[in-house]
Design a protein around this motif. Structure first.
Motif, PDB file in Angstrom:
ATOM      1  N   ILE A  50      32.317   3.263  14.434  1.00  0.00           N
ATOM      2  CA  ILE A  50      32.488   4.359  14.087  1.00  0.00           C
ATOM      3  C   ILE A  50      33.903   4.956  14.337  1.00  0.00           C
ATOM      4  O   ILE A  50      34.321   4.549  15.339  1.00  0.00           O
ATOM      5  N   GLU A  51      34.282   5.774  13.203  1.00  0.00           N
ATOM      6  CA  GLU A  51      35.922   5.911  13.337  1.00  0.00           C
ATOM      7  C   GLU A  51      35.909   7.588  13.256  1.00  0.00           C
ATOM      8  O   GLU A  51      37.041   7.900  13.103  1.00  0.00           O
ATOM      9  N   GLY A  52      34.720   8.294  13.401  1.00  0.00           N
ATOM     10  CA  GLY A  52      35.154   9.810  13.816  1.00  0.00           C
ATOM     11  C   GLY A  52      34.425  10.724  12.656  1.00  0.00           C
ATOM     12  O   GLY A  52      34.321  11.924  13.171  1.00  0.00           O
ATOM     13  N   ARG A  53      34.385  10.450  11.475  1.00  0.00           N
ATOM     14  CA  ARG A  53      33.547  11.440  10.729  1.00  0.00           C
ATOM     15  C   ARG A  53      32.334  11.038  10.065  1.00  0.00           C
ATOM     16  O   ARG A  53      32.198   9.609  10.010  1.00  0.00           O
ATOM     17  N   ASP A  54      31.460  11.777   9.912  1.00  0.00           N
ATOM     18  CA  ASP A  54      30.189  11.262   9.478  1.00  0.00           C
ATOM     19  C   ASP A  54      29.399  12.554   8.553  1.00  0.00           C
ATOM     20  O   ASP A  54      30.034  13.535   8.292  1.00  0.00           O
ATOM     21  N   THR A  55      28.287  11.957   7.825  1.00  0.00           N
ATOM     22  CA  THR A  55      27.694  12.906   6.994  1.00  0.00           C
ATOM     23  C   THR A  55      26.453  12.119   6.726  1.00  0.00           C
ATOM     24  O   THR A  55      26.047  11.341   7.064  1.00  0.00           O
ATOM     25  N   SER A  56      25.511  13.024   6.317  1.00  0.00           N
ATOM     26  CA  SER A  56      23.890  12.669   6.215  1.00  0.00           C
ATOM     27  C   SER A  56      23.976  12.779   4.496  1.00  0.00           C
ATOM     28  O   SER A  56      24.400  13.728   3.822  1.00  0.00           O
ATOM     29  N   CYS A  57      23.338  11.676   4.109  1.00  0.00           N
ATOM     30  CA  CYS A  57      23.183  11.378   2.535  1.00  0.00           C
ATOM     31  C   CYS A  57      21.965  10.488   2.178  1.00  0.00           C
ATOM     32  O   CYS A  57      21.731   9.560   3.112  1.00  0.00           O
ATOM     33  N   LEU A  58      21.362  10.922   1.379  1.00  0.00           N
ATOM     34  CA  LEU A  58      20.071  10.184   0.935  1.00  0.00           C
ATOM     35  C   LEU A  58      19.241  10.024   1.985  1.00  0.00           C
ATOM     36  O   LEU A  58      18.620  10.913   2.595  1.00  0.00           O
ATOM     37  N   ASP A  59      19.110   8.614   2.681  1.00  0.00           N
ATOM     38  CA  ASP A  59      18.091   8.341   3.814  1.00  0.00           C
ATOM     39  C   ASP A  59      18.721   7.856   4.775  1.00  0.00           C
ATOM     40  O   ASP A  59      18.115   7.137   5.905  1.00  0.00           O
ATOM     41  N   GLU A  63      29.099   7.060   8.530  1.00  0.00           N
ATOM     42  CA  GLU A  63      30.574   7.195   9.052  1.00  0.00           C
ATOM     43  C   GLU A  63      31.370   6.492   8.396  1.00  0.00           C
ATOM     44  O   GLU A  63      31.071   5.845   7.671  1.00  0.00           O
ATOM     45  N   ASN A  64      32.692   6.841   8.645  1.00  0.00           N
ATOM     46  CA  ASN A  64      33.831   6.281   8.186  1.00  0.00           C
ATOM     47  C   ASN A  64      34.020   4.918   9.045  1.00  0.00           C
ATOM     48  O   ASN A  64      34.993   4.742   9.805  1.00  0.00           O
ATOM     49  N   PHE A  65      33.136   3.944   8.741  1.00  0.00           N
ATOM     50  CA  PHE A  65      33.337   2.700   9.386  1.00  0.00           C
ATOM     51  C   PHE A  65      34.427   1.836   9.184  1.00  0.00           C
ATOM     52  O   PHE A  65      34.764   1.619   7.921  1.00  0.00           O
ATOM     53  N   SER A  66      34.882   1.286  10.421  1.00  0.00           N
ATOM     54  CA  SER A  66      35.964   0.199  10.198  1.00  0.00           C
ATOM     55  C   SER A  66      34.822  -1.256  10.469  1.00  0.00           C
ATOM     56  O   SER A  66      33.782  -1.148  10.911  1.00  0.00           O
ATOM     57  N   GLY A  67      35.714  -2.283  10.325  1.00  0.00           N
ATOM     58  CA  GLY A  67      35.053  -3.703  10.897  1.00  0.00           C
ATOM     59  C   GLY A  67      33.867  -4.178   9.675  1.00  0.00           C
ATOM     60  O   GLY A  67      33.102  -5.036  10.130  1.00  0.00           O
TER      61      GLY A  67
END
Length: 137
Positions: A50-59, A63-67
């Motif tokens: 997890i790199e700090g930003r998130d949102t809910s969408c669909l199901d 997050e703006n994932f790295s890795g």
């Protein structure tokens, strides 16, 4: 280098199946902008972070994932990187913020500059572009 793991979703487990499919399709489309046009690619989310930003969408939750790593059908590494997204109202777009493309053990592309590239910028509706002007490069 470890073998790919397509079952353990790491920290990306908060994405439901619909959201994961949607995000993976968009990331695959974006890979074509970095000259990756291989079919039947597979995502390995095990090392997602997890790199700090998130949102809910669909199901699910995103997050703006790295890795994130992407492999071909022979489990050869094709790309790895860090994704970002734009989510405003009904508009959602996931893209590679950082991406390294591999051919064997050789890096053939290394996008190390953060920000919204032109091919993504053109996809953003003009009505919300002003919200992302600082993220553009």
């Amino acid at each position: 280098m470890r073998k790919p793991n397509y079952n353990d979703l790491g920290l990306s487990a908060t994405m439901g199946p619909k959201l994961r499919t949607f995000v993976e399709r968009q990331l695959l489309w974006d890979l074509a902008n970095y000259s990756v046009t291989i079919e039947n690619l597979k995502f390995d989310w095990l090392d997602s972070c997890i790199e700090g930003r998130d949102t809910s969408c669909l199901d699910g939750q995103l997050e703006n994932f790295s890795g994130i790593t992407v492999y071909d059908i022979n489990d050869k590494l094709v790309a790895d990187g860090w994704m970002d997204f734009i989510h405003e109202g009904d508009f959602f777009l996931a893209y590679w913020d950082f991406i390294t493309v591999w051919q064997g053990n050789r890096k053939v592309l290394d996008k190390t500059r953060s920000g919204i590239p032109d091919h993504i910028w053109r996809q953003i509706p003009e009505s919300i572009q002003w919200n992302y002007k600082q993220a553009r490069y």
